[in-house]
Motif scaffolding. Sequence first.
Motif, PDB file in Angstrom:
ATOM      1  N   SER A  75      24.172  40.593 104.559  1.00  0.00           N
ATOM      2  CA  SER A  75      24.919  40.124 105.727  1.00  0.00           C
ATOM      3  C   SER A  75      24.102  40.286 107.005  1.00  0.00           C
ATOM      4  O   SER A  75      24.045  39.367 107.843  1.00  0.00           O
ATOM      5  N   VAL A  76      23.469  41.443 107.162  1.00  0.00           N
ATOM      6  CA  VAL A  76      22.663  41.681 108.356  1.00  0.00           C
ATOM      7  C   VAL A  76      21.472  40.734 108.398  1.00  0.00           C
ATOM      8  O   VAL A  76      21.152  40.161 109.450  1.00  0.00           O
ATOM      9  N   ALA A  77      20.808  40.538 107.259  1.00  0.00           N
ATOM     10  CA  ALA A  77      19.642  39.644 107.211  1.00  0.00           C
ATOM     11  C   ALA A  77      20.026  38.227 107.608  1.00  0.00           C
ATOM     12  O   ALA A  77      19.301  37.545 108.345  1.00  0.00           O
ATOM     13  N   ARG A  78      21.160  37.781 107.154  1.00  0.00           N
ATOM     14  CA  ARG A  78      21.614  36.431 107.518  1.00  0.00           C
ATOM     15  C   ARG A  78      21.950  36.362 109.008  1.00  0.00           C
ATOM     16  O   ARG A  78      21.671  35.363 109.676  1.00  0.00           O
ATOM     17  N   ALA A  79      22.566  37.420 109.533  1.00  0.00           N
ATOM     18  CA  ALA A  79      22.900  37.442 110.959  1.00  0.00           C
ATOM     19  C   ALA A  79      21.637  37.407 111.818  1.00  0.00           C
ATOM     20  O   ALA A  79      21.650  36.850 112.923  1.00  0.00           O
ATOM     21  N   LEU A  80      20.538  37.963 111.301  1.00  0.00           N
ATOM     22  CA  LEU A  80      19.269  37.972 112.025  1.00  0.00           C
ATOM     23  C   LEU A  80      18.459  36.697 111.781  1.00  0.00           C
ATOM     24  O   LEU A  80      17.300  36.605 112.185  1.00  0.00           O
ATOM     25  N   LYS A  81      19.086  35.706 111.125  1.00  0.00           N
ATOM     26  CA  LYS A  81      18.484  34.385 110.906  1.00  0.00           C
ATOM     27  C   LYS A  81      17.266  34.437 109.979  1.00  0.00           C
ATOM     28  O   LYS A  81      16.372  33.583 110.064  1.00  0.00           O
ATOM     29  N   GLU A  82      17.233  35.422 109.099  1.00  0.00           N
ATOM     30  CA  GLU A  82      16.143  35.472 108.134  1.00  0.00           C
ATOM     31  C   GLU A  82      16.433  34.487 107.001  1.00  0.00           C
ATOM     32  O   GLU A  82      17.575  34.119 106.747  1.00  0.00           O
ATOM     33  N   LYS A  83      15.397  34.071 106.315  1.00  0.00           N
ATOM     34  CA  LYS A  83      15.524  33.074 105.249  1.00  0.00           C
ATOM     35  C   LYS A  83      15.465  33.689 103.858  1.00  0.00           C
ATOM     36  O   LYS A  83      16.072  33.172 102.918  1.00  0.00           O
ATOM     37  N   ASP A  84      14.696  34.786 103.729  1.00  0.00           N
ATOM     38  CA  ASP A  84      14.466  35.373 102.412  1.00  0.00           C
ATOM     39  C   ASP A  84      14.742  36.865 102.442  1.00  0.00           C
ATOM     40  O   ASP A  84      14.840  37.482 103.509  1.00  0.00           O
ATOM     41  N   ILE A  85      14.848  37.452 101.239  1.00  0.00           N
ATOM     42  CA  ILE A  85      15.063  38.888 101.117  1.00  0.00           C
ATOM     43  C   ILE A  85      14.454  39.366  99.808  1.00  0.00           C
ATOM     44  O   ILE A  85      14.416  38.617  98.819  1.00  0.00           O
ATOM     45  N   ASN A  86      13.972  40.596  99.787  1.00  0.00           N
ATOM     46  CA  ASN A  86      13.437  41.181  98.555  1.00  0.00           C
ATOM     47  C   ASN A  86      14.584  41.615  97.655  1.00  0.00           C
ATOM     48  O   ASN A  86      15.561  42.212  98.121  1.00  0.00           O
ATOM     49  N   ALA A  87      14.444  41.330  96.352  1.00  0.00           N
ATOM     50  CA  ALA A  87      15.528  41.641  95.424  1.00  0.00           C
ATOM     51  C   ALA A  87      14.980  41.985  94.046  1.00  0.00           C
ATOM     52  O   ALA A  87      13.970  41.436  93.616  1.00  0.00           O
ATOM     53  N   ARG A  88      15.663  42.904  93.383  1.00  0.00           N
ATOM     54  CA  ARG A  88      15.430  43.149  91.966  1.00  0.00           C
ATOM     55  C   ARG A  88      16.359  42.210  91.205  1.00  0.00           C
ATOM     56  O   ARG A  88      17.584  42.295  91.346  1.00  0.00           O
ATOM     57  N   VAL A  89      15.769  41.338  90.401  1.00  0.00           N
ATOM     58  CA  VAL A  89      16.512  40.220  89.809  1.00  0.00           C
ATOM     59  C   VAL A  89      16.676  40.402  88.302  1.00  0.00           C
ATOM     60  O   VAL A  89      15.704  40.659  87.581  1.00  0.00           O
ATOM     61  N   THR A  90      17.916  40.250  87.853  1.00  0.00           N
ATOM     62  CA  THR A  90      18.214  40.153  86.420  1.00  0.00           C
ATOM     63  C   THR A  90      18.776  38.765  86.163  1.00  0.00           C
ATOM     64  O   THR A  90      19.815  38.398  86.733  1.00  0.00           O
ATOM     65  N   GLU A  91      18.082  37.993  85.354  1.00  0.00           N
ATOM     66  CA  GLU A  91      18.551  36.636  85.055  1.00  0.00           C
ATOM     67  C   GLU A  91      19.563  36.677  83.917  1.00  0.00           C
ATOM     68  O   GLU A  91      19.306  37.264  82.860  1.00  0.00           O
ATOM     69  N   VAL A  92      20.708  36.042  84.141  1.00  0.00           N
ATOM     70  CA  VAL A  92      21.728  35.887  83.107  1.00  0.00           C
ATOM     71  C   VAL A  92      21.699  34.434  82.653  1.00  0.00           C
ATOM     72  O   VAL A  92      22.026  33.531  83.423  1.00  0.00           O
ATOM     73  N   ARG A  93      21.259  34.228  81.426  1.00  0.00           N
ATOM     74  CA  ARG A  93      21.168  32.871  80.903  1.00  0.00           C
ATOM     75  C   ARG A  93      22.512  32.462  80.320  1.00  0.00           C
ATOM     76  O   ARG A  93      23.155  33.231  79.607  1.00  0.00           O
ATOM     77  N   THR A  94      22.926  31.247  80.661  1.00  0.00           N
ATOM     78  CA  THR A  94      24.246  30.767  80.276  1.00  0.00           C
ATOM     79  C   THR A  94      24.160  29.417  79.570  1.00  0.00           C
ATOM     80  O   THR A  94      23.164  28.710  79.672  1.00  0.00           O
ATOM     81  N   LYS A  95      25.221  29.078  78.864  1.00  0.00           N
ATOM     82  CA  LYS A  95      25.262  27.813  78.130  1.00  0.00           C
ATOM     83  C   LYS A  95      25.279  26.616  79.074  1.00  0.00           C
ATOM     84  O   LYS A  95      24.736  25.562  78.753  1.00  0.00           O
ATOM     85  N   LEU A  96      25.923  26.775  80.215  1.00  0.00           N
ATOM     86  CA  LEU A  96      25.921  25.744  81.255  1.00  0.00           C
ATOM     87  C   LEU A  96      25.190  26.271  82.472  1.00  0.00           C
ATOM     88  O   LEU A  96      25.243  27.471  82.763  1.00  0.00           O
ATOM     89  N   GLY A  97      24.527  25.395  83.194  1.00  0.00           N
ATOM     90  CA  GLY A  97      23.845  25.790  84.412  1.00  0.00           C
ATOM     91  C   GLY A  97      24.801  25.816  85.597  1.00  0.00           C
ATOM     92  O   GLY A  97      25.972  25.437  85.485  1.00  0.00           O
ATOM     93  N   ALA A  98      24.296  26.278  86.740  1.00  0.00           N
ATOM     94  CA  ALA A  98      25.108  26.351  87.951  1.00  0.00           C
ATOM     95  C   ALA A  98      24.258  25.992  89.154  1.00  0.00           C
ATOM     96  O   ALA A  98      23.195  26.581  89.365  1.00  0.00           O
ATOM     97  N   GLY A  99      24.710  25.016  89.943  1.00  0.00           N
ATOM     98  CA  GLY A  99      24.031  24.634  91.174  1.00  0.00           C
ATOM     99  C   GLY A  99      24.674  25.299  92.372  1.00  0.00           C
ATOM    100  O   GLY A  99      25.744  25.902  92.276  1.00  0.00           O
ATOM    101  N   ARG A 100      24.026  25.179  93.529  1.00  0.00           N
ATOM    102  CA  ARG A 100      24.507  25.876  94.716  1.00  0.00           C
ATOM    103  C   ARG A 100      25.826  25.320  95.243  1.00  0.00           C
ATOM    104  O   ARG A 100      26.469  25.939  96.084  1.00  0.00           O
ATOM    105  N   GLU A 101      26.230  24.157  94.756  1.00  0.00           N
ATOM    106  CA  GLU A 101      27.490  23.577  95.211  1.00  0.00           C
ATOM    107  C   GLU A 101      28.696  24.158  94.464  1.00  0.00           C
ATOM    108  O   GLU A 101      29.847  23.823  94.765  1.00  0.00           O
TER     109      GLU A 101
END
Length: 299
Positions: A128-154
């Motif tokens: 929330s703070v990063a978005r308020a400061l108009k930043e575009k990216d953030i560092n993250a530890r990512v776990t990918e969950v693979r699914t039968k159907l995909g998901a778009g940003r919409e």
Amino acid sequence: MSTGLPREDAKIAFDRERRRRVLSQLASRLRFEPDDVSHMLPFDEVVAALGATSRVDLGEQVISLDSIVGTVDRRRGEFDRNFRPSPGTRGRWERIAEARKRGEAMPPIDVFRIGDLHFVRDGHHRVSVARALKEKDINARVTEVRTKLGAGRELQMADLPLKRHERVFHERVPLAPDKRARIQLSDEWRYAQLATLVEGWGYRVSLDRERLIGRRELAELWFDEEYEPVVNVLREAGLGGGGTETERYLRIAMLRFLLLQTHDWSDEIAEKLAGEVKSPSAASEADTMTHQIIKELRD
């Protein structure tokens, strides 16, 4: 603008984000949008709709803040889909914002990834703070969950029932990826209707060929020998009503079965169906489902 005082800047930033959230809610209501449009997507419900198959630890990465739209085990009201805060988050939010204004580094957040989307496990206030400061990216530890159907940003909450039925359809009718991409319906219950029609078609084919045909082979046979030929005829003739090619096919296939009790496709059957569309019989008019299909064909 900055006052040069980190604590004061943090308070100003929080108040600004709160106003933006309130104004966004007001605008959404004036547009008569569903209440859940601005809500963060709940991870568990999305996974249940799309069908998880596996998880993979991808380690630390830089991800787009715009791709973070959901949450894991978090009260949904604390932040909206754009991670604008609620009043109850003020204390922690301002402490993080003040630390950022002082130039302090933040640890990476933890997220699950599904398709193009990310769901926060830990680090909601930092996002929330990063978005308020108009930043575009953030560092993250990512776990990918693979699914039968995909998901778009919409993806929205309202889409989950449709996604759930789409997933079940593809479990019942397992097509190759290029073919399954062409099966598109906008009504969740029509996926069930289509799956039932495919299985009925497959039962007849199994009897004709005197052997039990497995689901995967049946799906491919249906697409190649039934779906695509009928879709091509409808496209060339400009028939089937509006919507996707699958919706046009489903109308004709259901009308064929309801009126003629057959899964076959021939010139004679096509002429009979054309006659019903042009001048429905009294029996057809009395059948609510048949009448609705004919109405859709004419629209």
